[in-house]
Design a protein around this motif. Sequence first.
Motif, PDB file in Angstrom:
ATOM      1  N   GLY A  26     -58.588  44.695   2.517  1.00  0.00           N
ATOM      2  CA  GLY A  26     -58.579  45.377   1.212  1.00  0.00           C
ATOM      3  C   GLY A  26     -57.174  45.627   0.695  1.00  0.00           C
ATOM      4  O   GLY A  26     -56.899  46.670   0.104  1.00  0.00           O
ATOM      5  N   ASN A  28     -54.709  45.497  -1.759  1.00  0.00           N
ATOM      6  CA  ASN A  28     -54.284  45.372  -3.153  1.00  0.00           C
ATOM      7  C   ASN A  28     -53.309  46.521  -3.371  1.00  0.00           C
ATOM      8  O   ASN A  28     -53.715  47.682  -3.373  1.00  0.00           O
ATOM      9  N   GLU A  53     -52.707  60.354   4.339  1.00  0.00           N
ATOM     10  CA  GLU A  53     -52.941  59.156   3.520  1.00  0.00           C
ATOM     11  C   GLU A  53     -53.546  58.078   4.418  1.00  0.00           C
ATOM     12  O   GLU A  53     -53.084  57.873   5.550  1.00  0.00           O
ATOM     13  N   ILE A  54     -54.569  57.404   3.900  1.00  0.00           N
ATOM     14  CA  ILE A  54     -55.174  56.302   4.658  1.00  0.00           C
ATOM     15  C   ILE A  54     -54.722  54.998   4.019  1.00  0.00           C
ATOM     16  O   ILE A  54     -54.938  54.797   2.812  1.00  0.00           O
ATOM     17  N   GLY A  57     -49.999  50.887   3.069  1.00  0.00           N
ATOM     18  CA  GLY A  57     -49.566  49.579   2.542  1.00  0.00           C
ATOM     19  C   GLY A  57     -48.062  49.445   2.655  1.00  0.00           C
ATOM     20  O   GLY A  57     -47.492  49.551   3.737  1.00  0.00           O
ATOM     21  N   VAL A  60     -45.930  52.839  -1.393  1.00  0.00           N
ATOM     22  CA  VAL A  60     -45.670  53.265  -2.772  1.00  0.00           C
ATOM     23  C   VAL A  60     -46.211  54.671  -3.057  1.00  0.00           C
ATOM     24  O   VAL A  60     -45.518  55.508  -3.656  1.00  0.00           O
ATOM     25  N   GLU A  76     -52.051  53.611   9.112  1.00  0.00           N
ATOM     26  CA  GLU A  76     -52.121  52.204   8.682  1.00  0.00           C
ATOM     27  C   GLU A  76     -52.664  51.337   9.822  1.00  0.00           C
ATOM     28  O   GLU A  76     -52.177  51.386  10.947  1.00  0.00           O
ATOM     29  N   ASP A  78     -52.860  47.868   9.699  1.00  0.00           N
ATOM     30  CA  ASP A  78     -52.193  46.567   9.821  1.00  0.00           C
ATOM     31  C   ASP A  78     -50.787  46.733  10.400  1.00  0.00           C
ATOM     32  O   ASP A  78     -49.860  47.186   9.709  1.00  0.00           O
ATOM     33  N   LEU A  81     -47.392  45.881   8.781  1.00  0.00           N
ATOM     34  CA  LEU A  81     -46.762  46.705   7.748  1.00  0.00           C
ATOM     35  C   LEU A  81     -45.809  47.751   8.323  1.00  0.00           C
ATOM     36  O   LEU A  81     -45.069  48.388   7.577  1.00  0.00           O
ATOM     37  N   GLY A 100     -53.091  52.734  13.412  1.00  0.00           N
ATOM     38  CA  GLY A 100     -54.455  52.837  13.945  1.00  0.00           C
ATOM     39  C   GLY A 100     -55.494  52.645  12.872  1.00  0.00           C
ATOM     40  O   GLY A 100     -55.169  52.483  11.683  1.00  0.00           O
ATOM     41  N   ASP A 101     -56.744  52.693  13.309  1.00  0.00           N
ATOM     42  CA  ASP A 101     -57.876  52.511  12.409  1.00  0.00           C
ATOM     43  C   ASP A 101     -58.400  53.899  12.013  1.00  0.00           C
ATOM     44  O   ASP A 101     -58.902  54.640  12.865  1.00  0.00           O
ATOM     45  N   LEU A 126     -57.932  53.773  -1.252  1.00  0.00           N
ATOM     46  CA  LEU A 126     -58.749  53.320  -0.108  1.00  0.00           C
ATOM     47  C   LEU A 126     -58.978  51.814  -0.101  1.00  0.00           C
ATOM     48  O   LEU A 126     -59.189  51.210  -1.151  1.00  0.00           O
ATOM     49  N   PRO A 127     -58.957  51.220   1.116  1.00  0.00           N
ATOM     50  CA  PRO A 127     -59.366  49.814   1.203  1.00  0.00           C
ATOM     51  C   PRO A 127     -60.849  49.735   0.811  1.00  0.00           C
ATOM     52  O   PRO A 127     -61.674  50.477   1.350  1.00  0.00           O
TER      53      PRO A 127
HETATM   54  N1  SAM Z   1     -51.502  52.650  -0.424  1.00  0.00           N
HETATM   55  C1  SAM Z   1     -51.102  51.294  -0.731  1.00  0.00           C
HETATM   56  C2  SAM Z   1     -51.020  51.122  -2.238  1.00  0.00           C
HETATM   57  O1  SAM Z   1     -51.625  51.948  -2.950  1.00  0.00           O
HETATM   58  O2  SAM Z   1     -50.358  50.193  -2.683  1.00  0.00           O
HETATM   59  C3  SAM Z   1     -52.054  50.262  -0.133  1.00  0.00           C
HETATM   60  C4  SAM Z   1     -53.503  50.412  -0.508  1.00  0.00           C
HETATM   61  S1  SAM Z   1     -54.512  49.049  -0.021  1.00  0.00           S
HETATM   62  C5  SAM Z   1     -55.808  49.212  -1.204  1.00  0.00           C
HETATM   63  C6  SAM Z   1     -55.349  49.602   1.451  1.00  0.00           C
HETATM   64  C7  SAM Z   1     -54.479  49.782   2.690  1.00  0.00           C
HETATM   65  O3  SAM Z   1     -55.342  50.250   3.752  1.00  0.00           O
HETATM   66  C8  SAM Z   1     -53.838  48.519   3.230  1.00  0.00           C
HETATM   67  O4  SAM Z   1     -52.517  48.785   3.568  1.00  0.00           O
HETATM   68  C9  SAM Z   1     -54.655  48.170   4.496  1.00  0.00           C
HETATM   69  O5  SAM Z   1     -53.908  47.468   5.476  1.00  0.00           O
HETATM   70  C10 SAM Z   1     -55.027  49.563   4.971  1.00  0.00           C
HETATM   71  N2  SAM Z   1     -56.254  49.631   5.800  1.00  0.00           N
HETATM   72  C11 SAM Z   1     -57.347  48.828   5.758  1.00  0.00           C
HETATM   73  N3  SAM Z   1     -58.281  49.241   6.627  1.00  0.00           N
HETATM   74  C12 SAM Z   1     -57.783  50.358   7.234  1.00  0.00           C
HETATM   75  C13 SAM Z   1     -58.275  51.236   8.230  1.00  0.00           C
HETATM   76  N4  SAM Z   1     -59.488  51.060   8.779  1.00  0.00           N
HETATM   77  N5  SAM Z   1     -57.492  52.277   8.640  1.00  0.00           N
HETATM   78  C14 SAM Z   1     -56.254  52.454   8.093  1.00  0.00           C
HETATM   79  N6  SAM Z   1     -55.733  51.647   7.135  1.00  0.00           N
HETATM   80  C15 SAM Z   1     -56.486  50.620   6.706  1.00  0.00           C
END
Ligand code: SAM
Length: 285
Positions: A26, A28, A53-54, A57, A60, A76, A78, A81, A100-101, A126-127
């Motif tokens: 996810g 973006n 914050e979850i 990315g 930002v 995070e 991934d 990153l 972590g997840d 959120l992703p």
């Molecule tokens: N916050 C950043 C932004 O607004 O530009 C990135 C948002 S992006 C929509 C979602 C982020 O959640 C990505 O960095 C992705 O790697 C991370 N992500 C995906 N699944 C996740 C999980 N289960 N736990 C933590 N982070 C996760």
Amino acid sequence: MERLTDISYVKGILSKHGFTFSKALGQNFLVNPSVCPKMAELCGCSDNVGVIEIGPGAGVLTNELAKKAHKVIAIELDKRLLPVLSETLADHNNIKVISGDAMKLDLNDLISDEFGGGEVVVCANLPYYITSPMIMKLLEEKLPISSLTVMVQKEAADRICAEPGTRESGAISAAVHYYSSPELLFKVSKGSFMPAPKVDSAVIKLNILKEPPVKLDDEKTFFRIVKAAFSQRRKTLSNSLSSGLSMPKSDVSKLISDVGIPANARAEEMTMQQLADISNALNGI
Ligand code: SAM
């Protein structure tokens, strides 16, 4: 770091670290400069309020949160990153990135270790692949947080915020309204992201309620009812409940008529109180 909404700058930093976007996660990233300051402002973080914050990315939103909050914990998944974040978050000393997840971490433990008893809010873009399960985890675990301010797809935002008993409502609306008072803060166009997703988004705020809006004999039964009721939207409530709960149709019809609900009612017509009445009546037999 103000340059995180400068597309060529972000692309440069990401490619320097060999990062390529993962659709499955996810990814973006926000590049519209007005969105993150607004989210940081409206989420309610301040000198004495911490933030989780979850999915930071490239950091930002994290940067904006760190300017206002006492402390930011960014989770995070991934690992690619992490070196990017070390670089982009270097200006702040009140951010901790946890690798972590977020779906699997014990967030109650994390909050008590990182924030003690202080006020905490969640703020995240959120992703999208885990929007509903993530929101439900954050609500169901009854974390000591006062609100969740999250970016989700616009359609999901409408569904989540829909008042139970209205046509747009679904299982997630009833579940969310049990724990919180949701509000749609503002819409965000798909062009605000890199890469641009196919649909627009919206930022919603779920203000956690001190007390649930209805009295339940058993929460598990309520959530079973909600899930079954909305599982087949085109059927009547009694048909959906009968198949979802594996109960004879005649028993379900009697149960819902005993609590004053018409035989041909549909799930989306049910208010929170009516869903609670069905749940409490089922629990009593
Ligand atoms: N916050 C950043 C932004 O607004 O530009 C990135 C948002 S992006 C929509 C979602 C982020 O959640 C990505 O960095 C992705 O790697 C991370 N992500 C995906 N699944 C996740 C999980 N289960 N736990 C933590 N982070 C996760």
